[in-house]
Scaffold this motif. Sequence first.
Motif, PDB file in Angstrom:
ATOM      1  N   TYR A  98      13.439 -25.199  13.980  1.00 25.34           N
ATOM      2  CA  TYR A  98      13.747 -25.780  12.872  1.00 25.34           C
ATOM      3  C   TYR A  98      14.780 -24.876  12.048  1.00 25.34           C
ATOM      4  N   VAL A  99      16.064 -25.275  11.738  1.00 24.70           N
ATOM      5  CA  VAL A  99      17.088 -24.467  11.185  1.00 24.70           C
ATOM      6  C   VAL A  99      17.340 -24.734   9.810  1.00 24.70           C
ATOM      7  N   ILE A 100      17.243 -23.990   8.733  1.00 22.81           N
ATOM      8  CA  ILE A 100      17.641 -24.100   7.405  1.00 22.81           C
ATOM      9  C   ILE A 100      18.920 -23.625   6.996  1.00 22.81           C
ATOM     10  N   ASP A 101      19.792 -24.126   6.260  1.00 30.86           N
ATOM     11  CA  ASP A 101      20.816 -23.296   5.797  1.00 30.86           C
ATOM     12  C   ASP A 101      20.652 -22.916   4.581  1.00 30.86           C
ATOM     13  N   SER A 102      20.314 -21.557   4.482  1.00 27.20           N
ATOM     14  CA  SER A 102      20.009 -20.847   3.154  1.00 27.20           C
ATOM     15  C   SER A 102      20.925 -20.651   2.396  1.00 27.20           C
ATOM     16  N   THR A 103      22.298 -20.853   2.457  1.00 26.55           N
ATOM     17  CA  THR A 103      23.324 -21.123   1.425  1.00 26.55           C
ATOM     18  C   THR A 103      23.335 -22.602   0.807  1.00 26.55           C
ATOM     19  N   ASP A 104      22.930 -23.441   1.205  1.00 24.78           N
ATOM     20  CA  ASP A 104      22.914 -24.847   0.647  1.00 24.78           C
ATOM     21  C   ASP A 104      21.819 -25.306  -0.238  1.00 24.78           C
ATOM     22  N   GLU A 105      21.623 -24.777  -1.320  1.00 28.25           N
ATOM     23  CA  GLU A 105      20.576 -25.012  -2.152  1.00 28.25           C
ATOM     24  C   GLU A 105      20.555 -26.445  -2.624  1.00 28.25           C
ATOM     25  N   GLU A 106      21.810 -27.061  -2.593  1.00 26.97           N
ATOM     26  CA  GLU A 106      21.642 -28.412  -3.001  1.00 26.97           C
ATOM     27  C   GLU A 106      20.885 -29.435  -2.069  1.00 26.97           C
ATOM     28  N   ARG A 107      21.045 -29.048  -0.836  1.00 26.95           N
ATOM     29  CA  ARG A 107      20.440 -29.882   0.204  1.00 26.95           C
ATOM     30  C   ARG A 107      19.089 -29.464   0.683  1.00 26.95           C
ATOM     31  N   LEU A 108      18.685 -28.279  -0.123  1.00 21.99           N
ATOM     32  CA  LEU A 108      17.258 -27.871   0.504  1.00 21.99           C
ATOM     33  C   LEU A 108      16.165 -29.137   0.463  1.00 21.99           C
ATOM     34  N   SER A 109      16.188 -29.702  -0.562  1.00 20.06           N
ATOM     35  CA  SER A 109      15.058 -30.770  -0.857  1.00 20.06           C
ATOM     36  C   SER A 109      15.252 -31.668   0.249  1.00 20.06           C
ATOM     37  N   GLU A 110      16.483 -31.928   0.948  1.00 21.06           N
ATOM     38  CA  GLU A 110      16.691 -33.097   2.101  1.00 21.06           C
ATOM     39  C   GLU A 110      16.174 -32.496   3.381  1.00 21.06           C
ATOM     40  N   SER A 111      16.362 -31.054   3.393  1.00 21.69           N
ATOM     41  CA  SER A 111      16.204 -30.372   4.610  1.00 21.69           C
ATOM     42  C   SER A 111      14.390 -30.308   4.773  1.00 21.69           C
ATOM     43  N   LYS A 112      13.906 -30.307   3.374  1.00 25.60           N
ATOM     44  CA  LYS A 112      12.530 -30.230   3.503  1.00 25.60           C
ATOM     45  C   LYS A 112      11.947 -31.448   3.942  1.00 25.60           C
ATOM     46  N   ARG A 113      12.569 -32.614   3.439  1.00 24.32           N
ATOM     47  CA  ARG A 113      12.158 -33.796   3.652  1.00 24.32           C
ATOM     48  C   ARG A 113      12.305 -34.198   5.233  1.00 24.32           C
ATOM     49  N   ALA A 114      13.269 -33.633   5.953  1.00 21.83           N
ATOM     50  CA  ALA A 114      13.555 -33.775   7.332  1.00 21.83           C
ATOM     51  C   ALA A 114      12.383 -32.688   8.022  1.00 21.83           C
ATOM     52  N   PHE A 115      12.036 -31.860   7.568  1.00 26.10           N
ATOM     53  CA  PHE A 115      11.083 -30.952   8.322  1.00 26.10           C
ATOM     54  C   PHE A 115       9.635 -31.606   7.993  1.00 26.10           C
ATOM     55  N   GLU A 116       9.393 -32.235   7.063  1.00 24.63           N
ATOM     56  CA  GLU A 116       8.061 -32.823   6.679  1.00 24.63           C
ATOM     57  C   GLU A 116       7.848 -33.947   7.737  1.00 24.63           C
ATOM     58  N   LYS A 117       9.172 -34.693   7.992  1.00 26.45           N
ATOM     59  CA  LYS A 117       8.780 -35.788   8.987  1.00 26.45           C
ATOM     60  C   LYS A 117       8.384 -35.015  10.575  1.00 26.45           C
ATOM     61  N   ASP A 137      23.336 -13.732   6.312  1.00 23.23           N
ATOM     62  CA  ASP A 137      24.641 -12.877   6.024  1.00 23.23           C
ATOM     63  C   ASP A 137      25.278 -12.987   4.864  1.00 23.23           C
ATOM     64  N   VAL A 138      25.254 -14.019   4.060  1.00 21.42           N
ATOM     65  CA  VAL A 138      25.959 -14.421   2.880  1.00 21.42           C
ATOM     66  C   VAL A 138      25.288 -13.776   1.666  1.00 21.42           C
ATOM     67  N   GLU A 139      25.792 -13.191   0.818  1.00 20.49           N
ATOM     68  CA  GLU A 139      25.323 -12.803  -0.130  1.00 20.49           C
ATOM     69  C   GLU A 139      24.501 -13.569  -1.209  1.00 20.49           C
ATOM     70  N   THR A 140      24.917 -14.825  -1.426  1.00 17.92           N
ATOM     71  CA  THR A 140      24.378 -15.850  -2.380  1.00 17.92           C
ATOM     72  C   THR A 140      23.273 -16.771  -1.664  1.00 17.92           C
ATOM     73  N   CYS A 141      22.702 -16.278  -0.589  1.00 21.45           N
ATOM     74  CA  CYS A 141      21.819 -17.316   0.224  1.00 21.45           C
ATOM     75  C   CYS A 141      20.617 -17.245  -0.504  1.00 21.45           C
ATOM     76  N   LEU A 142      19.580 -18.121  -0.098  1.00 21.64           N
ATOM     77  CA  LEU A 142      18.311 -17.811  -0.495  1.00 21.64           C
ATOM     78  C   LEU A 142      17.399 -17.107   0.258  1.00 21.64           C
ATOM     79  N   SER A 143      16.507 -16.365  -0.335  1.00 27.07           N
ATOM     80  CA  SER A 143      15.738 -15.531  -0.074  1.00 27.07           C
ATOM     81  C   SER A 143      14.608 -16.297   1.073  1.00 27.07           C
ATOM     82  N   ILE A 144      14.013 -15.468   2.079  1.00 27.70           N
ATOM     83  CA  ILE A 144      12.603 -16.209   2.645  1.00 27.70           C
ATOM     84  C   ILE A 144      11.604 -16.640   1.761  1.00 27.70           C
ATOM     85  N   PRO A 145      11.338 -15.822   0.720  1.00 24.81           N
ATOM     86  CA  PRO A 145      10.341 -16.131  -0.381  1.00 24.81           C
ATOM     87  C   PRO A 145      10.911 -17.441  -0.993  1.00 24.81           C
TER      88      PRO A 145
END
Length: 194
Positions: A98-117, A137-145
């Motif tokens: 399951y691949v998450i875009d760490s730079t797209d904070e706006e769609r993180l909740s949408e990604s979480k819903r898809a992961f939940e399914k 590799d993008v400086e503004t990405c979300l960290s793993i934590p």
Amino acid sequence: MYTLLSGLYKYMFRRDEYCILILGLDNAGKTTFLEQTKTRFNRNYKGMSLSKITTTVGLNIGTIDVGKARLMFWDLGGQDELQSLWDKYYAESHGVIYVIDSTDEERLSESKRAFEKVVTSEALEGVPILVLANKQDVETCLSIPDIKTAFSDCINKIGKRDCLTQACSALTGQVCMEVFSYLPELSISVLRKG
């Protein structure tokens, strides 16, 4: 005589085949990850130019050999209307990336819903999951934590299965080396489940 020799050859060099689904929202980097994987594991594969990869409509397929196993990757389109088709592939799946875009904070909740399914599907019960926090590799990405915190209420839904969250940069391939080294472990986990 030919049939006997052909059958013996096929038996001696037969590989068990396992299907790994690559899921996630559109533009998460699933196809780029698949291309890097095929390039890394298939010596003669030239690969497509990563700059020419566009949004997947339908699916992309890739195959690699790891030990005596053949892993068939099915990279499924992540657009909202295509996510409804994911479950059609679950029954044949032995593992999920399951691949998450760490730079797209706006769609993180949408990604979480898809992961939940994905993790709550009965068809995928016990199937090992590798979660890739892509675009590290993008400086503004979300960290793993940060990502683990955002997905924290999914933890109890994962159930009894092998699950790993890993940082990744599919575009550069540098961070992917750790992920590539996990693929044989995933294939072993797949072999245990299969």
